[in-house]
Write a protein that holds these residues in place. Structure first.
Motif, short mmCIF file in Angstrom:
data_model
loop_
_atom_site.label_atom_id
_atom_site.label_comp_id
_atom_site.label_asym_id
_atom_site.label_seq_id
_atom_site.Cartn_x
_atom_site.Cartn_y
_atom_site.Cartn_z
N TRP A 188 -14.01 -11.19 22.74
CA TRP A 188 -13.21 -11.48 24.00
C TRP A 188 -14.23 -12.27 24.89
O TRP A 188 -13.63 -13.13 25.65
N LEU A 189 -15.33 -12.02 25.14
CA LEU A 189 -16.43 -12.67 25.70
C LEU A 189 -16.32 -14.24 25.20
O LEU A 189 -16.33 -15.24 26.01
N ALA A 190 -16.48 -14.31 23.95
CA ALA A 190 -16.33 -15.90 23.30
C ALA A 190 -15.28 -16.25 23.39
O ALA A 190 -15.41 -17.54 23.75
N PHE A 191 -14.09 -15.75 23.55
CA PHE A 191 -12.74 -16.44 23.56
C PHE A 191 -12.77 -16.89 25.11
O PHE A 191 -12.20 -18.00 25.42
N ALA A 192 -13.16 -16.02 26.29
CA ALA A 192 -13.25 -16.60 27.40
C ALA A 192 -14.00 -17.88 27.66
O ALA A 192 -13.57 -18.68 28.35
N ALA A 193 -15.08 -17.73 27.04
CA ALA A 193 -15.98 -18.97 27.22
C ALA A 193 -15.39 -20.21 26.48
O ALA A 193 -15.54 -21.28 26.92
N TYR A 194 -14.52 -19.84 25.40
CA TYR A 194 -14.38 -21.13 24.42
C TYR A 194 -12.80 -21.67 25.34
O TYR A 194 -13.00 -22.98 25.54
N VAL A 195 -12.13 -20.79 25.62
CA VAL A 195 -11.01 -21.38 26.67
C VAL A 195 -11.61 -21.95 27.82
O VAL A 195 -11.07 -23.05 28.41
N GLN A 196 -12.57 -21.36 28.58
CA GLN A 196 -12.79 -21.97 29.97
C GLN A 196 -13.88 -23.27 29.73
O GLN A 196 -13.79 -24.08 30.70
N PHE A 197 -14.74 -23.42 28.71
CA PHE A 197 -15.78 -24.49 28.73
C PHE A 197 -15.31 -25.20 27.57
O PHE A 197 -15.66 -26.51 27.71
N ILE A 198 -15.48 -24.72 26.58
CA ILE A 198 -15.23 -25.65 25.22
C ILE A 198 -14.19 -26.47 25.13
O ILE A 198 -14.12 -27.76 24.69
N GLU A 199 -12.75 -25.86 25.22
CA GLU A 199 -11.64 -26.51 25.07
C GLU A 199 -11.74 -27.77 26.22
O GLU A 199 -11.20 -28.91 25.81
N PRO A 200 -11.86 -27.57 27.42
CA PRO A 200 -11.97 -28.70 28.20
C PRO A 200 -12.85 -29.62 27.79
O PRO A 200 -12.69 -30.87 27.91
N LEU A 242 -13.83 -30.26 24.79
CA LEU A 242 -13.32 -31.19 23.58
C LEU A 242 -12.30 -31.97 24.15
O LEU A 242 -12.34 -33.39 23.50
N GLN A 243 -11.37 -31.66 25.08
CA GLN A 243 -10.38 -32.83 25.65
C GLN A 243 -11.13 -33.89 26.26
O GLN A 243 -10.51 -34.83 26.02
N ALA A 244 -12.12 -33.43 26.88
CA ALA A 244 -12.72 -34.82 27.65
C ALA A 244 -13.50 -35.61 27.03
O ALA A 244 -13.61 -36.76 27.36
N SER A 245 -14.01 -34.90 25.62
CA SER A 245 -14.58 -35.87 24.62
C SER A 245 -13.44 -36.61 23.98
O SER A 245 -13.78 -37.50 23.08
N GLY A 246 -12.14 -36.69 24.28
CA GLY A 246 -11.23 -37.36 23.47
C GLY A 246 -10.96 -36.76 22.19
O GLY A 246 -10.13 -37.56 21.57
N VAL A 247 -11.14 -35.57 21.84
CA VAL A 247 -10.72 -34.91 20.65
C VAL A 247 -9.35 -34.54 20.72
O VAL A 247 -8.62 -34.01 21.63
N PRO A 248 -8.52 -35.18 19.65
CA PRO A 248 -6.92 -34.94 19.64
C PRO A 248 -6.73 -33.53 19.91
O PRO A 248 -7.36 -32.66 19.11
N GLU A 249 -5.30 -33.20 20.34
CA GLU A 249 -4.84 -31.76 20.41
C GLU A 249 -4.80 -31.12 19.19
O GLU A 249 -5.19 -30.03 18.62
N ALA A 250 -4.73 -31.89 17.88
CA ALA A 250 -4.51 -31.22 16.47
C ALA A 250 -5.83 -30.94 16.28
O ALA A 250 -6.03 -29.72 15.79
N GLY A 251 -6.82 -31.61 16.57
CA GLY A 251 -8.30 -31.20 16.26
C GLY A 251 -8.89 -30.22 17.08
O GLY A 251 -9.26 -29.26 16.57
#
Length: 222
Positions: free
Chosen positions: A105-117, A119-128
């Motif tokens: 759950w700690l990793a999930f919170a970090a993933y949603v809060q930091f990693i997904e944004p 990836l989106q800012a880096s231009g990774v498509p939604e499917a990726g």
């Protein structure tokens, strides 16, 4: 007839000395420590229930960030602390489960809060991004599978928790990797069931300990 000296010698042989006295088993040093299991199960159940509402499509996706505080403080920190106390209670299964899922759950919170944004800012498509999420969940499905096997030596309630949790991770990961939303949605409903079983298991331990007898059965140990 035995002499007085012989009687004394015979009595001495029958009377154990201090060194010969049977050793008592040492007292359990953890007997005064409360069972951390109900806390870990409750933290897992509540956080899983709320996230599964979104995975099942029963709650609007725009509100999903509401899961993050639960994932961080209750599902994450509280469950991880419960796992640490399971180490103190010499419960290898409980320590491994609660520390691992607390870290999840700690990793999930970090993933949603930091990693997904990121990836989106880096231009990774939604499917990726969805594929990355699926890979994240595959590892947890594998871990839950062997914990399910280990749980077969615990109680029926815990077997139910791990069986449904394995199906949840498997369905969510397959849905994300294949892009079939319907599979992930089914995983959300199975996650709700897993949360309800975990809540029951937590309530059973708390209630039975408080009442001093079995009020809510958890199923026999195999």
């Amino acid at each position: 007839m035995s002499s007085t000296a012989e009687l004394r010698e015979e009595r001495a042989n029958r009377t154990p000395t201090r060194d010969q006295a049977p050793q008592q088993a040492p007292a359990d040093p953890t007997a005064s420590i409360a069972d951390p299991g109900p806390l870990g199960l409750a933290a897992f159940a509540l956080t899983t229930f709320v996230l599964s509402l979104f995975n099942a499509g029963l709650a609007p996706e725009s509100l999903e960030p509401a899961v993050l505080p639960l994932a961080l403080f209750y599902g994450g920190i509280a469950q991880f602390v419960a796992g640490l106390w399971e180490f103190r209670k010499a419960n290898t299964f409980g320590a491994t489960a609660f520390c691992s899922y607390g870290a999840f759950w700690l990793a999930f919170a970090a993933y949603v809060q930091f990693i997904e944004p990121e990836l989106q800012a880096s231009g990774v498509p939604e499917a990726g991004i969805t594929t990355a999420t699926g890979l994240f969940l595959v590892g947890w499905a594998i871990f839950t599978l062997y914990m399910l096997i280990a749980s077969l030596r615990t109680t029926g309630a815990l077997v139910g928790v791990f069986a449904t949790l394995f199906l949840t991770f498997a369905l969510l990961s397959i849905g994300d990797l294949t892009g079939v939303d319907a599979i992930a949605t089914v995983g959300g409903f199975v996650g709700l069931l897993s949360a309800l079983i975990a809540w029951y298991a937590s309530a059973a331990v708390v209630t039975n300990a408080t009442w001093g007898r079995t009020v809510l059965p958890v199923g026999p140990r195999s």
